[in-house]
Scaffold this active site. Structure first.
Site, mmCIF file in Angstrom:
data_model
loop_
_atom_site.group_PDB
_atom_site.id
_atom_site.type_symbol
_atom_site.label_atom_id
_atom_site.label_comp_id
_atom_site.label_asym_id
_atom_site.label_seq_id
_atom_site.Cartn_x
_atom_site.Cartn_y
_atom_site.Cartn_z
ATOM 1 N N TYR A 177 42.473 66.833 32.685
ATOM 2 C CA TYR A 177 41.809 67.641 31.663
ATOM 3 C C TYR A 177 42.315 69.083 31.671
ATOM 4 O O TYR A 177 42.405 69.728 32.714
ATOM 5 C CB TYR A 177 40.293 67.638 31.889
ATOM 6 N N HIS A 220 39.170 80.860 21.333
ATOM 7 C CA HIS A 220 37.884 81.049 21.992
ATOM 8 C C HIS A 220 37.420 82.514 21.975
ATOM 9 O O HIS A 220 36.342 82.824 22.487
ATOM 10 C CB HIS A 220 37.952 80.536 23.430
ATOM 11 N N ASN A 244 37.452 79.641 32.075
ATOM 12 C CA ASN A 244 36.399 78.843 32.695
ATOM 13 C C ASN A 244 35.851 79.612 33.887
ATOM 14 O O ASN A 244 36.603 79.996 34.785
ATOM 15 C CB ASN A 244 36.965 77.496 33.175
ATOM 16 N N TYR A 267 -6.175 98.901 41.466
ATOM 17 C CA TYR A 267 -5.105 98.015 41.916
ATOM 18 C C TYR A 267 -3.723 98.673 41.884
ATOM 19 O O TYR A 267 -2.875 98.396 42.728
ATOM 20 C CB TYR A 267 -5.050 96.760 41.050
ATOM 21 N N ARG A 314 -3.722 100.527 45.148
ATOM 22 C CA ARG A 314 -4.052 99.734 46.325
ATOM 23 C C ARG A 314 -3.105 98.550 46.513
ATOM 24 O O ARG A 314 -2.807 98.145 47.644
ATOM 25 C CB ARG A 314 -5.492 99.227 46.172
ATOM 26 N N PHE A 327 31.381 75.591 36.546
ATOM 27 C CA PHE A 327 31.285 76.711 35.605
ATOM 28 C C PHE A 327 29.890 76.876 35.025
ATOM 29 O O PHE A 327 29.633 77.831 34.289
ATOM 30 C CB PHE A 327 32.265 76.502 34.444
ATOM 31 N N GLU A 371 29.187 69.443 25.633
ATOM 32 C CA GLU A 371 28.459 70.412 26.440
ATOM 33 C C GLU A 371 27.010 70.408 25.952
ATOM 34 O O GLU A 371 26.589 71.262 25.173
ATOM 35 C CB GLU A 371 29.115 71.788 26.313
#
Length: 522
Positions: free
Chosen positions: A55, A85, A197, A281, A284, A329, A413
């Site tokens: 791949y 990309h 990646n 609070y 404290r 990844f 994906e």
């Protein structure tokens, strides 16, 4: 700390990554790593020559993983992936974060499981050392098949495309290369995929968040203690015996810090027998609230350190005959703690706002709105509006991005982490928190001035004096935005915390007790 860092050999930490990005530490490749990288590169060449189907080396990407690519086209495939990309949108991320992305990518590739050429690693290091930083849009990663879009933009300059910050200005890469006298590199098989990646976008935002949130946690204890002084609260809830029977280390650390900050205070001694039963609070319960946020921070730093030294590429090349296409990844291991830390940071702001509100109520001997002539003057009424707005904005940012997943890549994906959004949101929340703490510091310094001539303990006195060097006591209305900006600066640049630590050292006070190893920034 050494001023030399050996990529692929030394342990990368948050502090080291930030120091390399700042130019304080030089990252190098040693012979052992060079051999490792060249061996891995050779495995890829063998895979291509033997036409073994792997791949991303001789197949398409994502849903095109079954599409074979000829040996002649394997280089063009890597060139194309960087272009196709690069789809990021929005503002560019800060230069520092982009540099940390480069550094963390080198650390991952230098371990020798990615098949990249030595020349590619050397060019990335050249960008780091020359502070020629690629421009990377902030939006577009779903944090699963790596941070594909931002990493593509990050590495476009390697092939002569995209833009960089060069000599203080945005410059197209071709112009920069012409001026520097260098040429684009030629990517070999798998190199484009190895570059994009990975989780380096998520990771770099996590690195910066770990640093910023640590500073905010330290400042919150100091400023909270100063507020308690101004409100004449009690230090009894910080007794170590109380926290020994509910022994969360974060809570114990904060209780120890608060007690140390308040020891030897004239203000504290002046109202020991005042008859006040207990504090609200937000005073404290500082050990419990600040301490829980410390615990979240500690978890984030631990996982960020693992990721800083991990290989998040795909596929992983063990040898020419042994490759694994897996999911290293995927950003989920960081996305979850980033979302957890976002809530932790927001809660620090939430409790800080409550202390601000208490200081303007006119309780415990303080004038209403922290000013003597209220009516003619609005005093400190309105800065708390800002803390309220910021607290609410932070609440809206607390929805965990990691709780969502939108399938991508035609279903290949089908579960993504959205960790890139988690990292960006956490840094947004910390940015708001830093302003909230600055406003609390403005209030606390004003409140303590109404307790004069009594003094705080030595550390808080030093903090108060440092604050007054930047913002004076207010006896009438003025543009408080200027005061907020001045105090915001000393919170963000860590000088407020540094002044407190220096004062503690000068008076032989150990603010972190036995807990520095657990909660220190490394």
């Amino acid at each position: 700390m050494s001023d030399i860092f050996k990529y692929g050999i030394d342990q990368l930490t948050v502090a080291r990554a930030i120091d390399i990005a700042a130019g304080k530490v030089k990252g190098i490749l040693v012979p052992e790593v060079i051999t490792r990288v060249q061996t891995s590169f050779g495995y890829v060449q063998t895979i291509v020559a033997q036409h073994t189907t792997v791949y991303g080396i001789n197949t398409g990407f994502g849903p095109l993983c079954d599409t074979k690519i000829s040996e002649a086209d394997t280089r063009a495939l890597q060139y194309n992936i960087l272009q196709s990309h690069s789809v990021g949108v929005g503002e560019n991320i800060p230069e520092e974060i982009a540099r940390i992305m480069l550094i963390t990518k080198v650390q991952a590739l230098a371990q020798g499981y990615s098949g990249v050429a030595l020349s590619t690693l050397e060019r990335i290091i050249w960008h780091i050392e020359h502070r020629i930083t690629p421009l990377v849009p902030e939006k577009g990663s779903v944090g699963a098949s790596g941070d594909l879009a931002p990493l593509s933009h990050l590495f476009l300059p390697l092939i002569g495309l995209g833009h960089v910050m060069y000599r203080g200005a945005k410059t197209d890469t071709a112009s920069m290369m012409q001026q520097e006298g260098i040429q684009p590199i030629v990517l070999g098989p798998k190199e484009g995929l190895a570059l994009i990646n990975g989780t380096q976008f998520i990771l770099s935002f996590a690195v910066k968040a770990v640093q910023r949130l640590h500073n905010a946690l330290e400042a919150a204890d100091i400023i909270g203690a100063l507020s308690l002084e101004g409100l004449m609260g009690t230090a009894k809830p910080f007794d170590p015996r109380l926290h020994a029977i509910r022994p969360y280390p974060g809570n114990q650390l904060v209780a120890h810090r608060l007690k140390a900050l308040l020891d030897n205070s004239e203000i504290m001694s002046s109202h020991v027998d005042c008859g006040r039963v207990q504090d609200p609070y937000s005073l404290r319960c500082m050990p419990q609230v600040h301490g829980a946020s410390r615990t979240a921070w500690q978890h984030l730093q631990e996982l960020t350190t693992i990721e800083l030294n991990a290989v998040t590429d795909n596929p992983i090349i063990f040898s020419a005959e042994d490759t694994i296409s897996g999911g290293n990844f995927h950003g989920q291991p960081l996305a979850l703690p980033l979302d957890y830390a976002t809530v932790a940071a927001a809660e620090l702001g939430n409790i800080s706002d409550r202390r601000c509100y208490m200081m303007i109520e006119g309780r415990y001997g303080l004038p209403k709105l922290l000013i003597q002539d209220a009516g003619l003057n609005s005093g400190f009424m309105i800065p708390q509006y800002t803390t309220a707005a910021l607290v609410t904005e932070n609440k809206t940012l607390c929805f965990p991005a990691s709780a969502d997943s939108v399938p991508t890549s035609l279903g290949q994906e089908d579960h993504v982490s959205m960790g890139s959004i988690s990292g960006r949101k956490l840094n947004q929340v910390i940015g708001n928190l830093e302003y909230i703490l600055a406003i609390e510091l403005l209030y606390a310094a004003q409140a303590v001035d109404f307790r004069r001539p009594m003094k705080s303990g030595p550390v808080l006195e030093a903090v108060h004096q440092y604050t007054r060097r930047h913002v004076t006591f207010a006896d009438k209305d003025r543009i408080f935005a200027n005061d907020i900006a001045a105090l915001h600066k000393i919170v963000v640049d860590q000088s407020l915390v540094r002044v407190a630590n220096e004062a503690a050292a000068n008076h032989q006070l150990n603010l972190n007790g036995l807990y520095n190893d657990q909660f220190g920034l490394y």
